[in-house]
Scaffold this motif. Structure first.
Motif, PDB file in Angstrom:
ATOM      1  N   ALA A 126       0.824  -1.279  -0.315  1.00  0.00           N
ATOM      2  CA  ALA A 126      -0.059  -0.045   0.027  1.00  0.00           C
ATOM      3  C   ALA A 126       0.893   1.405  -0.024  1.00  0.00           C
ATOM      4  O   ALA A 126       2.079   1.255   0.550  1.00  0.00           O
ATOM      5  CB  ALA A 126      -0.954   0.118   1.323  1.00  0.00           C
ATOM      6  N   ALA A 127       0.518   2.180  -0.545  1.00  0.00           N
ATOM      7  CA  ALA A 127       1.090   3.493  -0.479  1.00  0.00           C
ATOM      8  C   ALA A 127       2.409   3.220  -0.976  1.00  0.00           C
ATOM      9  O   ALA A 127       3.474   3.995  -0.476  1.00  0.00           O
ATOM     10  CB  ALA A 127       1.153   4.457   0.942  1.00  0.00           C
ATOM     11  N   GLY A 128       2.629   2.365  -2.053  1.00  0.00           N
ATOM     12  CA  GLY A 128       4.079   2.375  -2.443  1.00  0.00           C
ATOM     13  C   GLY A 128       5.159   1.563  -1.690  1.00  0.00           C
ATOM     14  O   GLY A 128       6.122   1.610  -1.858  1.00  0.00           O
ATOM     15  N   ARG A 129       4.505   1.190  -0.883  1.00  0.00           N
ATOM     16  CA  ARG A 129       5.448   0.203   0.133  1.00  0.00           C
ATOM     17  C   ARG A 129       4.850  -1.063   0.654  1.00  0.00           C
ATOM     18  O   ARG A 129       3.664  -1.388   0.561  1.00  0.00           O
ATOM     19  CB  ARG A 129       5.516   1.044   1.807  1.00  0.00           C
ATOM     20  N   THR A 130       5.893  -1.873   1.244  1.00  0.00           N
ATOM     21  CA  THR A 130       5.389  -3.167   1.765  1.00  0.00           C
ATOM     22  C   THR A 130       5.283  -3.299   3.102  1.00  0.00           C
ATOM     23  O   THR A 130       6.300  -2.734   3.673  1.00  0.00           O
ATOM     24  CB  THR A 130       6.057  -4.263   0.886  1.00  0.00           C
ATOM     25  N   PHE A 131       4.512  -4.028   3.577  1.00  0.00           N
ATOM     26  CA  PHE A 131       4.582  -4.142   4.905  1.00  0.00           C
ATOM     27  C   PHE A 131       4.387  -5.723   5.342  1.00  0.00           C
ATOM     28  O   PHE A 131       3.638  -6.522   4.594  1.00  0.00           O
ATOM     29  CB  PHE A 131       3.138  -3.314   5.642  1.00  0.00           C
ATOM     30  N   GLN A 132       4.707  -6.312   6.529  1.00  0.00           N
ATOM     31  CA  GLN A 132       4.476  -7.696   7.100  1.00  0.00           C
ATOM     32  C   GLN A 132       3.482  -7.708   8.248  1.00  0.00           C
ATOM     33  O   GLN A 132       3.982  -7.095   9.143  1.00  0.00           O
ATOM     34  CB  GLN A 132       5.704  -8.335   7.140  1.00  0.00           C
ATOM     35  N   ALA A 133       2.635  -8.377   8.027  1.00  0.00           N
ATOM     36  CA  ALA A 133       1.651  -8.487   9.291  1.00  0.00           C
ATOM     37  C   ALA A 133       2.312  -9.452  10.333  1.00  0.00           C
ATOM     38  O   ALA A 133       3.169 -10.350   9.907  1.00  0.00           O
ATOM     39  CB  ALA A 133       0.370  -8.985   8.726  1.00  0.00           C
ATOM     40  N   GLU A 134       1.687  -9.255  11.528  1.00  0.00           N
ATOM     41  CA  GLU A 134       2.316 -10.211  12.488  1.00  0.00           C
ATOM     42  C   GLU A 134       1.436 -11.582  12.347  1.00  0.00           C
ATOM     43  O   GLU A 134       0.328 -11.624  11.768  1.00  0.00           O
ATOM     44  CB  GLU A 134       1.684  -9.535  13.962  1.00  0.00           C
ATOM     45  N   PRO A 135       2.184 -12.720  12.514  1.00  0.00           N
ATOM     46  CA  PRO A 135       1.606 -14.052  12.178  1.00  0.00           C
ATOM     47  C   PRO A 135       0.534 -14.284  13.075  1.00  0.00           C
ATOM     48  O   PRO A 135       0.559 -13.963  14.366  1.00  0.00           O
ATOM     49  CB  PRO A 135       2.621 -14.918  12.265  1.00  0.00           C
ATOM     50  N   PRO A 136      -0.668 -14.997  12.640  1.00  0.00           N
ATOM     51  CA  PRO A 136      -1.677 -15.173  13.740  1.00  0.00           C
ATOM     52  C   PRO A 136      -1.215 -16.189  14.782  1.00  0.00           C
ATOM     53  O   PRO A 136      -0.185 -17.177  14.396  1.00  0.00           O
ATOM     54  CB  PRO A 136      -2.832 -15.687  12.787  1.00  0.00           C
ATOM     55  N   ALA A 137      -1.881 -16.442  15.865  1.00  0.00           N
ATOM     56  CA  ALA A 137      -1.468 -17.449  16.995  1.00  0.00           C
ATOM     57  C   ALA A 137      -2.006 -18.864  16.050  1.00  0.00           C
ATOM     58  O   ALA A 137      -2.738 -18.902  15.064  1.00  0.00           O
ATOM     59  CB  ALA A 137      -2.261 -17.262  18.084  1.00  0.00           C
ATOM     60  N   ALA A 138      -1.379 -19.774  16.949  1.00  0.00           N
ATOM     61  CA  ALA A 138      -1.426 -21.137  16.226  1.00  0.00           C
ATOM     62  C   ALA A 138      -2.999 -21.718  15.953  1.00  0.00           C
ATOM     63  O   ALA A 138      -3.274 -22.278  14.781  1.00  0.00           O
ATOM     64  CB  ALA A 138      -0.819 -22.267  16.904  1.00  0.00           C
TER      65      ALA A 138
END
Ligand code: SF4
Lengths: 164, 410
Positions: A126-138
């Motif tokens: 988004a907005a010309g950048r990339t982001f990495q989300a936090e992994p979900p719990a198991a």
């Protein structure tokens, strides 16, 4: 690829679907009432694949599952928030609405920005950048992989969760 | 060993359970109400299994009672038919679900209850682990009698000293919420302890446990003690208590230093000393809800109303939390005091708390409520203001037609 609908902090389930509008289990009626007062233009302008981007404590308040159902029925592909209220998060996972925690996105994104979310990997561009989300719990991951909580327990029984 | 939460789950599973563990546990009861049951039924039907135990499912009509629209009546009908089809034993239409879970004796020390309503935390006041969930989770419990938990870490809140005149558990809870913020206990359990809690009645502890979810808590627990034993009227209270607990955080608060508090719009954690907003005119005062609709709450209000008139500018509504409370309030003369004072007394249930049936707010109106939710749109228009406070503040404010300090009502 969709557009970002940017909301603030503390968006409650009363804002997502006020009490007067959840006297139904009809999904399309819920979808039409999504954010009806907090963001009156939402239901008319949202398109399949759009993404809600919100701040902290998204979905706080009532346990009404109508809230994630309304979002899902509106066509929204995923909700990305800095943090989620516990019950909302669990409800969304249970019904198969992708909910993604990513603290950095909120500041970076403007309302209407083009956004792409890979709900499997948590990659967000988004907005010309990339982001990495936090992994979900198991457990959340297990349910997400199965589709819904009902799918998981029906096929794997409680052992599916006891094993994580 | 451990916190109250760890103790309860360890005893139930017969092995040592620690915070952070993911467990699957049997529950004593699964509760849902008229708004959440229809979706729970849908999830249950998808499971294609028989009902786990018709005696352990509790269905309550309280959020929209009696039904005010054809759609609401339709939901009730659907629930009744489900109950009949499956022989559900406990179907109530005599008050707010959380009050009934306690009144009817379902909530016990050491128990585990899940409810399709966020304020299911209320039963923690008796030392029961009780958490709110959504309809799908509850529908799956209807089918299996079990659910999964990630055993939460605990915040221990020590309330020292004793409550000053005009200050109530609601004020303490709001003070804590101010300090911790609206998500301060998200994913966590809360233990309410200390001498102020030990001195409280069960009605008062229920208010603390109820408001726990309003700062994110998954459960809000008080240690069962002599007060609990007296309340339950049996000698069954176990030796349940925290043993060598490790808390994530400890919060200390001296009750003696707390003034009447008020949560201002637009959020529960926008808490101020009452004096900051005194004098703001009110269109509506609502006294009731699962936070403060119990007999002791009504007794406080009746004391203020006795021989006085509520202000004509303000519509004042009193909603006893349950039929039992209503009847006791009748016997004690409280209902007559309310009506003589000019308040509207409504049938037991959630009443105006969730803006779905009566007491709805117009744009620009301002209400003071003894409930637990002041999100925009909660009680009607999203452009109405909702303030939350204790029954004493509500009573004093109803008399003044404006936010008022109960300590100044002679
Ligand atoms: S009284 Fe209000 S907060 Fe309590 S269960 Fe009813 S609607 Fe929910």
């Amino acid at each position: 690829m969709g557009r970002a609908f940017k909301l603030g902090d503390g968006v409650s389930t009363d804002a997502i679907i006020p009490g007067r509008y959840n006297v139904t289990t009809d999904l399309s009626a819920l979808g039409k009432a999504c954010l009806i007062e907090a963001r009156p233009d939402f239901a008319a302008t949202v398109r399949s694949g759009d993404v809600i981007v919100a701040g902290r404590n998204f979905g706080c308040g009532s346990s009404r599952e109508h809230a994630p159902l309304a979002i899902q029925a509106s066509g929204v592909k995923a909700v990305v928030a800095s943090s989620f209220a516990r019950i909302f998060y669990r409800n969304a996972v249970n019904i198969g609405l992708p909910v993604i925690q990513c603290d950095a996105l909120f500041e970076a994104v403007e309302d209407g920005d083009t956004i792409d979310v890979d709900v499997r990997t948590g990659n967000i561009s988004a907005a010309g950048r990339t982001f990495q989300a936090e992994p979900p719990a198991a457990v959340a991951l297990k349910i997400m992989q199965a589709g819904t909580l009902v799918d998981l327990i029906k096929t794997g029984g409680w052992a599916a969760i006891e094993e994580v | 060993m451990g916190t109250l939460t760890e103790e309860i789950f360890s005893r139930r599973l017969g092995r040592r359970v620690r915070a952070g563990d993911t467990i699957v546990a049997p529950v004593d009861y699964a509760m849902s109400h008229d708004v959440t049951t229809p979706l729970a039924i849908e999830a249950f039907r998808k499971m294609e299994m028989p009902l786990w135990d018709p005696e352990r499912v509790v269905l309550v009509f309280d959020h929209i009672l009696p039904a005010n629209t054809v759609a609401a009546a339709g939901l009730h009908k659907l629930i009744r038919e489900f109950a009949e089809e499956h022989g559900v034993v406990h179907l109530f239409q005599e008050g707010i679900c959380h009050l009934l879970m306690v009144e009817k004796g379902f909530a016990r020390p050491g128990g585990i209850i899940v409810g399709a309503d966020s304020h299911s935390t209320t039963y923690g006041a008796l030392g029961c682990f009780a958490a709110g969930m959504g309809s799908t989770d509850i529908g799956v419990v209807f089918a299996t009698g079990r659910t999964w938990f990630r055993v939460p870490q605990t915040i221990r809140i020590e309330l020292h000293g004793s409550l000053p005149e005009g200050v109530y558990p609601k004020d303490l809870a709001l003070r804590v919420i101010k300090r911790l913020g609206a998500e301060g206990a998200n994913y966590l359990a809360v233990e309410w302890g200390g001498e102020a809690v030990a001195a409280m009645t069960i009605d008062q502890r229920l208010t603390l446990a109820n408001l726990t979810v309003d700062f994110g808590g998954k459960a809000g627990l008080c240690e069962p003690d002599e007060v609990t034993r007296d309340y339950l009227g049996e000698a069954e209270v176990s030796d349940l208590q925290p043993r060598d607990p490790e808390y994530l955080q400890r919060v200390e608060l001296d009750a003696a230093e707390v003034e009447p508090q008020i949560a201002c719009p637009p959020a529960i954690d926008n808490v101020k000393d009452l004096s900051a907003v005194e004098g703001l005119q009110l269109d509506e005062v609502f006294i009731g809800s699962c936070a403060n609709g119990r007999l002791e709450d009504l007794a406080i209000v009746a004391r203020y109303f006795e021989g006085r008139q509520v202000h004509p500018r303000t519509r004042t509504m009193v909603v006893p939390g349950s039929k039992k409370i209503y009847m006791e309030a009748l016997k004690a003369g409280y209902i007559e005091s309310f009506m003589r004072a000019g308040a509207i007394v409504m049938n037991a249930g959630c009443g105006p708390c969730l803006g779905r049936q009566h007491g709805v707010l117009a744009p620009g109106e301002r209400a003071l409520s003894t409930s637990n939710r002041n999100y925009p749109g909660r009680m009607g228009s999203a452009n109405a203001e909702i303030y939350l406070a204790s029954p004493a503040v509500a009573a004093a404010s109803a008399l003044a037609g404006a936010i008022a300090d109960p300590r100044r009502v002679i």
